[in-house]
Design a protein around this motif. Structure first.
Motif, PDB file in Angstrom:
ATOM      1  N   ARG A 218       5.571 -54.730  -6.911  1.00  0.00           N
ATOM      2  CA  ARG A 218       6.182 -53.585  -6.694  1.00  0.00           C
ATOM      3  C   ARG A 218       5.347 -52.807  -7.779  1.00  0.00           C
ATOM      4  O   ARG A 218       5.260 -51.445  -7.529  1.00  0.00           O
ATOM      5  N   THR A 219       5.010 -53.268  -8.786  1.00  0.00           N
ATOM      6  CA  THR A 219       3.227 -52.889  -9.855  1.00  0.00           C
ATOM      7  C   THR A 219       1.899 -52.624  -9.064  1.00  0.00           C
ATOM      8  O   THR A 219       2.625 -50.981  -9.396  1.00  0.00           O
TER       9      THR A 219
ATOM     10  N   GLY B 134      13.858 -60.529  -1.031  1.00  0.00           N
ATOM     11  CA  GLY B 134      12.580 -59.703  -1.257  1.00  0.00           C
ATOM     12  C   GLY B 134      11.252 -60.332  -1.148  1.00  0.00           C
ATOM     13  O   GLY B 134      10.564 -59.666  -2.169  1.00  0.00           O
TER      14      GLY B 134
ATOM     15  N   THR C 146       7.285 -60.603  -6.389  1.00  0.00           N
ATOM     16  CA  THR C 146       7.945 -59.579  -6.036  1.00  0.00           C
ATOM     17  C   THR C 146       8.003 -58.249  -7.293  1.00  0.00           C
ATOM     18  O   THR C 146       7.313 -56.994  -7.308  1.00  0.00           O
ATOM     19  N   ALA C 147       7.904 -59.140  -9.062  1.00  0.00           N
ATOM     20  CA  ALA C 147       7.265 -57.834  -9.618  1.00  0.00           C
ATOM     21  C   ALA C 147       6.279 -56.866  -9.115  1.00  0.00           C
ATOM     22  O   ALA C 147       5.782 -55.949  -9.335  1.00  0.00           O
TER      23      ALA C 147
ATOM     24  N   ALA D 261       2.437 -51.667  -6.118  1.00  0.00           N
ATOM     25  CA  ALA D 261       2.857 -50.437  -4.915  1.00  0.00           C
ATOM     26  C   ALA D 261       3.601 -48.513  -6.327  1.00  0.00           C
ATOM     27  O   ALA D 261       2.730 -47.794  -5.287  1.00  0.00           O
ATOM     28  N   ALA D 262       3.567 -49.333  -7.109  1.00  0.00           N
ATOM     29  CA  ALA D 262       3.643 -47.915  -8.179  1.00  0.00           C
ATOM     30  C   ALA D 262       1.786 -47.338  -8.216  1.00  0.00           C
ATOM     31  O   ALA D 262       1.584 -45.951  -8.471  1.00  0.00           O
TER      32      ALA D 262
ATOM     33  N   VAL E 152       3.564 -55.263  -0.316  1.00  0.00           N
ATOM     34  CA  VAL E 152       3.597 -53.939  -1.258  1.00  0.00           C
ATOM     35  C   VAL E 152       3.796 -52.802   0.010  1.00  0.00           C
ATOM     36  O   VAL E 152       2.797 -52.608   0.883  1.00  0.00           O
TER      37      VAL E 152
END
Length: 245
Positions: free
Chosen positions: A238-239, A182, A234-235, A241-242, A201
């Motif tokens: 993802r944040t 990841g 990684t977190a 991207a959301a 991202v």
């Protein structure tokens, strides 16, 4: 052309570090003081920067930049969405964090928040990184469609340090590991004294639109710290991207 590029680099660095003097600009940009001074005179004459108040001459940008910035779109929306995420990532890791985008076969730095630690990495906004020798680039390559990846990896790749991956097959194996875990790691592959951990991202279609990274002197990137940086970046990716959906 080189003079123009140097002048733009100086403008970007003044905007990022204002107020700043010629000596610090020369050190950060790794340019001769005379080159930086000429760029500052040009920018001052054109109305893009002005001297800050104080006995020592230091420079700040003028409101002229706002007129141009207000007309821009695209990446500015990405930067706006990314800033709170970058702040959280810097706070949780204690290190310098970068936001980069893929452009013309490179990764271009469009936002940077620096660590408070005295020993740090430094890179000017707008700087371009090689895809195969940077954590940001490898994170994006790991999610690049196969046909595009084949075009990028047709030949041996440029070597920057002793740890640069130059063999396309070895890089493909590295990209498989990145997809599995990841995040990507750069252990001095572009500059021998700089390490980084990055995550791509992804758009809602799974395409890489940007990359977030933690950047630090290579001595602070160890087997003990690497997993924590990887989980954090990684977190954060993802944040972000959301937020873009």
């Amino acid at each position: 052309m080189r003079n123009v590029l140097n002048t733009l680099r100086v403008l970007e660095e003044v905007a990022a570090r204002q107020p700043i003097g010629v000596g610090e600009l020369a050190r950060v940009l790794e340019l001769p003081k005379s080159t930086v001074q000429r760029a500052l005179v040009t920018l001052d004459t054109a109305g893009w920067i002005r001297p800050a108040t104080g006995e020592v001459t230091r420079w700040v940008i003028t409101t002229k930049a706002l007129a141009v910035g207000g007309s821009a779109g695209g990446d500015l929306g990405l930067r706006g969405a990314a800033l709170p995420v970058l702040e959280d990532l810097r706070r949780s890791t204690g290190e310098t964090v970068h936001l980069t985008i893929p452009e013309n076969g490179k990764m271009v730095l469009i936002e940077r928040l620096e660590t408070d630690k005295p020993v740090r990495t430094s890179m000017a906004l707008g700087h371009a990184l090689p895809l195969h020798a940077s954590a940001n680039g490898k994170a994006v390559l790991a999610h690049t469609p196969p046909e595009s990846l084949r075009r990028l990896l047709r030949d041996d790749l440029p070597r920057y340090t002793d740890t640069t991956i130059t063999d396309p097959d070895a890089l493909r194996a590295e990209l498989n590991r990145i997809r599995a875990q990841g995040f990507a790691v750069n252990r001095g592959e572009w500059r021998s004294d700089v390490g980084a951990v990055a995550a791509a991202v992804l758009s809602s279609e799974g395409q890489p639109v940007a990359s977030l990274s933690v950047n630090l002197p290579i001595g602070r990137l160890t087997p003990d710290t690497e997993p924590g940086f990887g989980a954090a970046v990684t977190a954060a990716a993802r944040t972000l991207a959301a937020r873009l959906i």
